[in-house]
Scaffold this motif. Structure first.
Motif, PDB file in Angstrom:
ATOM      1  N   ILE A   3     -72.373 -24.286  79.172  1.00 37.89           N
ATOM      2  CA  ILE A   3     -71.788 -25.382  78.682  1.00 37.89           C
ATOM      3  C   ILE A   3     -70.350 -25.737  79.131  1.00 37.89           C
ATOM      4  O   ILE A   3     -69.576 -24.943  79.545  1.00 37.89           O
ATOM      5  N   GLU A   4     -70.132 -26.894  79.434  1.00 37.01           N
ATOM      6  CA  GLU A   4     -68.558 -27.545  79.890  1.00 37.01           C
ATOM      7  C   GLU A   4     -67.868 -28.038  78.574  1.00 37.01           C
ATOM      8  O   GLU A   4     -68.254 -28.926  78.115  1.00 37.01           O
ATOM      9  N   ILE A   5     -66.845 -27.255  78.286  1.00 32.88           N
ATOM     10  CA  ILE A   5     -66.056 -27.723  77.190  1.00 32.88           C
ATOM     11  C   ILE A   5     -65.110 -29.060  77.629  1.00 32.88           C
ATOM     12  O   ILE A   5     -64.197 -28.756  78.786  1.00 32.88           O
ATOM     13  N   THR A   6     -65.209 -30.131  76.904  1.00 34.34           N
ATOM     14  CA  THR A   6     -64.612 -31.155  77.666  1.00 34.34           C
ATOM     15  C   THR A   6     -63.345 -31.500  76.452  1.00 34.34           C
ATOM     16  O   THR A   6     -62.400 -32.382  76.887  1.00 34.34           O
ATOM     17  N   SER A  22     -62.144 -26.388  66.656  1.00 32.85           N
ATOM     18  CA  SER A  22     -63.595 -27.002  67.361  1.00 32.85           C
ATOM     19  C   SER A  22     -63.343 -27.318  68.501  1.00 32.85           C
ATOM     20  O   SER A  22     -62.247 -27.861  69.195  1.00 32.85           O
ATOM     21  N   TYR A  23     -64.491 -27.681  69.305  1.00 31.77           N
ATOM     22  CA  TYR A  23     -64.628 -27.696  70.633  1.00 31.77           C
ATOM     23  C   TYR A  23     -65.912 -28.793  71.011  1.00 31.77           C
ATOM     24  O   TYR A  23     -66.841 -28.683  70.620  1.00 31.77           O
ATOM     25  N   LYS A  24     -65.619 -29.816  71.978  1.00 38.40           N
ATOM     26  CA  LYS A  24     -66.580 -30.769  72.191  1.00 38.40           C
ATOM     27  C   LYS A  24     -67.062 -30.232  73.387  1.00 38.40           C
ATOM     28  O   LYS A  24     -66.423 -29.917  74.387  1.00 38.40           O
ATOM     29  N   TRP A  25     -68.374 -30.186  73.712  1.00 39.48           N
ATOM     30  CA  TRP A  25     -68.804 -29.874  74.974  1.00 39.48           C
ATOM     31  C   TRP A  25     -70.203 -30.515  75.559  1.00 39.48           C
ATOM     32  O   TRP A  25     -70.761 -31.328  74.696  1.00 39.48           O
ATOM     33  N   THR A  26     -70.373 -30.499  76.787  1.00 38.11           N
ATOM     34  CA  THR A  26     -71.608 -30.850  77.400  1.00 38.11           C
ATOM     35  C   THR A  26     -72.566 -29.935  78.138  1.00 38.11           C
ATOM     36  O   THR A  26     -71.840 -28.994  78.591  1.00 38.11           O
ATOM     37  N   SER A  27     -73.656 -30.228  78.381  1.00 35.48           N
ATOM     38  CA  SER A  27     -74.797 -29.468  79.152  1.00 35.48           C
ATOM     39  C   SER A  27     -75.491 -30.507  79.677  1.00 35.48           C
ATOM     40  O   SER A  27     -76.057 -31.193  78.968  1.00 35.48           O
ATOM     41  N   GLY A  29     -78.275 -32.697  79.715  1.00 33.94           N
ATOM     42  CA  GLY A  29     -79.093 -33.460  78.967  1.00 33.94           C
ATOM     43  C   GLY A  29     -78.788 -33.076  77.315  1.00 33.94           C
ATOM     44  O   GLY A  29     -79.499 -33.522  76.382  1.00 33.94           O
ATOM     45  N   GLU A  30     -77.528 -32.518  77.272  1.00 36.20           N
ATOM     46  CA  GLU A  30     -77.190 -32.047  75.649  1.00 36.20           C
ATOM     47  C   GLU A  30     -75.541 -32.407  75.681  1.00 36.20           C
ATOM     48  O   GLU A  30     -75.030 -32.323  76.625  1.00 36.20           O
ATOM     49  N   ALA A  31     -75.357 -32.594  74.313  1.00 33.20           N
ATOM     50  CA  ALA A  31     -73.861 -32.688  74.277  1.00 33.20           C
ATOM     51  C   ALA A  31     -73.652 -32.383  72.677  1.00 33.20           C
ATOM     52  O   ALA A  31     -74.689 -32.244  71.895  1.00 33.20           O
ATOM     53  N   GLY A  32     -72.488 -31.680  72.486  1.00 28.37           N
ATOM     54  CA  GLY A  32     -72.400 -31.238  70.890  1.00 28.37           C
ATOM     55  C   GLY A  32     -70.813 -30.925  70.375  1.00 28.37           C
ATOM     56  O   GLY A  32     -69.938 -30.912  71.432  1.00 28.37           O
ATOM     57  N   THR A  33     -70.800 -30.462  69.428  1.00 29.54           N
ATOM     58  CA  THR A  33     -69.211 -30.217  68.895  1.00 29.54           C
ATOM     59  C   THR A  33     -69.579 -28.775  68.058  1.00 29.54           C
ATOM     60  O   THR A  33     -70.575 -28.664  67.330  1.00 29.54           O
ATOM     61  N   THR A  34     -68.797 -27.843  68.270  1.00 30.95           N
ATOM     62  CA  THR A  34     -68.933 -26.553  67.800  1.00 30.95           C
ATOM     63  C   THR A  34     -67.688 -26.042  67.185  1.00 30.95           C
ATOM     64  O   THR A  34     -66.745 -26.353  67.814  1.00 30.95           O
ATOM     65  N   ASP A  35     -67.821 -25.120  66.004  1.00 32.61           N
ATOM     66  CA  ASP A  35     -66.596 -24.463  65.440  1.00 32.61           C
ATOM     67  C   ASP A  35     -66.262 -23.598  66.211  1.00 32.61           C
ATOM     68  O   ASP A  35     -66.803 -22.948  66.798  1.00 32.61           O
ATOM     69  N   LYS A  36     -64.976 -23.287  65.992  1.00 37.34           N
ATOM     70  CA  LYS A  36     -64.591 -21.854  66.835  1.00 37.34           C
ATOM     71  C   LYS A  36     -65.169 -20.699  66.469  1.00 37.34           C
ATOM     72  O   LYS A  36     -65.531 -19.884  67.353  1.00 37.34           O
ATOM     73  N   PRO A  37     -65.508 -20.429  65.422  1.00 39.90           N
ATOM     74  CA  PRO A  37     -66.171 -18.941  64.800  1.00 39.90           C
ATOM     75  C   PRO A  37     -67.569 -18.910  65.677  1.00 39.90           C
ATOM     76  O   PRO A  37     -67.917 -18.044  66.165  1.00 39.90           O
ATOM     77  N   LEU A  85     -55.778 -25.796  76.789  1.00 45.01           N
ATOM     78  CA  LEU A  85     -54.890 -26.773  76.041  1.00 45.01           C
ATOM     79  C   LEU A  85     -54.467 -28.108  76.816  1.00 45.01           C
ATOM     80  O   LEU A  85     -53.969 -29.047  76.278  1.00 45.01           O
ATOM     81  N   SER A  86     -55.114 -27.976  77.891  1.00 46.13           N
ATOM     82  CA  SER A  86     -54.716 -29.310  78.734  1.00 46.13           C
ATOM     83  C   SER A  86     -56.070 -30.209  78.436  1.00 46.13           C
ATOM     84  O   SER A  86     -55.923 -31.593  78.875  1.00 46.13           O
ATOM     85  N   LEU A  87     -56.867 -30.244  77.896  1.00 48.15           N
ATOM     86  CA  LEU A  87     -58.043 -30.955  77.572  1.00 48.15           C
ATOM     87  C   LEU A  87     -57.637 -32.102  76.580  1.00 48.15           C
ATOM     88  O   LEU A  87     -56.664 -31.769  75.645  1.00 48.15           O
ATOM     89  N   PRO A  88     -58.267 -33.289  76.434  1.00 48.57           N
ATOM     90  CA  PRO A  88     -58.159 -34.339  75.760  1.00 48.57           C
ATOM     91  C   PRO A  88     -58.631 -33.802  74.104  1.00 48.57           C
ATOM     92  O   PRO A  88     -59.540 -32.872  73.848  1.00 48.57           O
ATOM     93  N   GLU A  89     -57.773 -34.207  73.127  1.00 46.99           N
ATOM     94  CA  GLU A  89     -57.935 -34.113  71.850  1.00 46.99           C
ATOM     95  C   GLU A  89     -59.152 -35.009  71.215  1.00 46.99           C
ATOM     96  O   GLU A  89     -59.183 -36.026  71.563  1.00 46.99           O
ATOM     97  N   PHE A  90     -59.727 -34.725  70.235  1.00 45.69           N
ATOM     98  CA  PHE A  90     -60.921 -35.609  69.593  1.00 45.69           C
ATOM     99  C   PHE A  90     -60.735 -35.551  68.215  1.00 45.69           C
ATOM    100  O   PHE A  90     -60.263 -34.573  67.732  1.00 45.69           O
TER     101      PHE A  90
END
Length: 90
Positions: A3-6, A22-27, A29-37, A85-90
């Motif tokens: 996955i690429e964290i975006t 939390s992190y927003k990511w893509t792969s 054909g897929e995309a999602g949001t996942t919490d840190k733990p 830390l340089s990624l955009p926030e959502f």
């Protein structure tokens, strides 16, 4: 699957790796949001996460420091770096 964290979401100030919640990511054909733990556990179980593409692609690893909860950070050229830390926030 890799996955690429975006994007990242911070839960408090100061905005640092430990305060990302939390992190927003893509792969393909897929995309999602996942919490840190959940994402920390996934990476520890051999999941591959990265930031950037092509020559700027940097792998994400788990940092475990005494007295803190595990967190994610990029690792490039043998050193921990601040790409998340340089990624955009959502």
């Amino acid at each position: 699957m890799a996955i690429e964290i975006t994007h990242v979401r911070f839960g408090s100030v100061p905005k640092n790796h430990q305060s990302i919640v939390s992190y927003k990511w893509t792969s393909p054909g897929e995309a999602g949001t996942t919490d840190k733990p959940t994402l920390v556990q996934w990476v520890e179980n051999n999941g591959e996460a990265y930031v950037g593409t092509g020559a700027n692609r940097v792998r994400v690893g788990v940092v475990r420091e005494q007295g803190t909860q595990p967190y994610l950070r990029t690792y490039a050229d043998g050193k921990w770096s601040n790409n998340l830390l340089s990624l955009p926030e959502f």
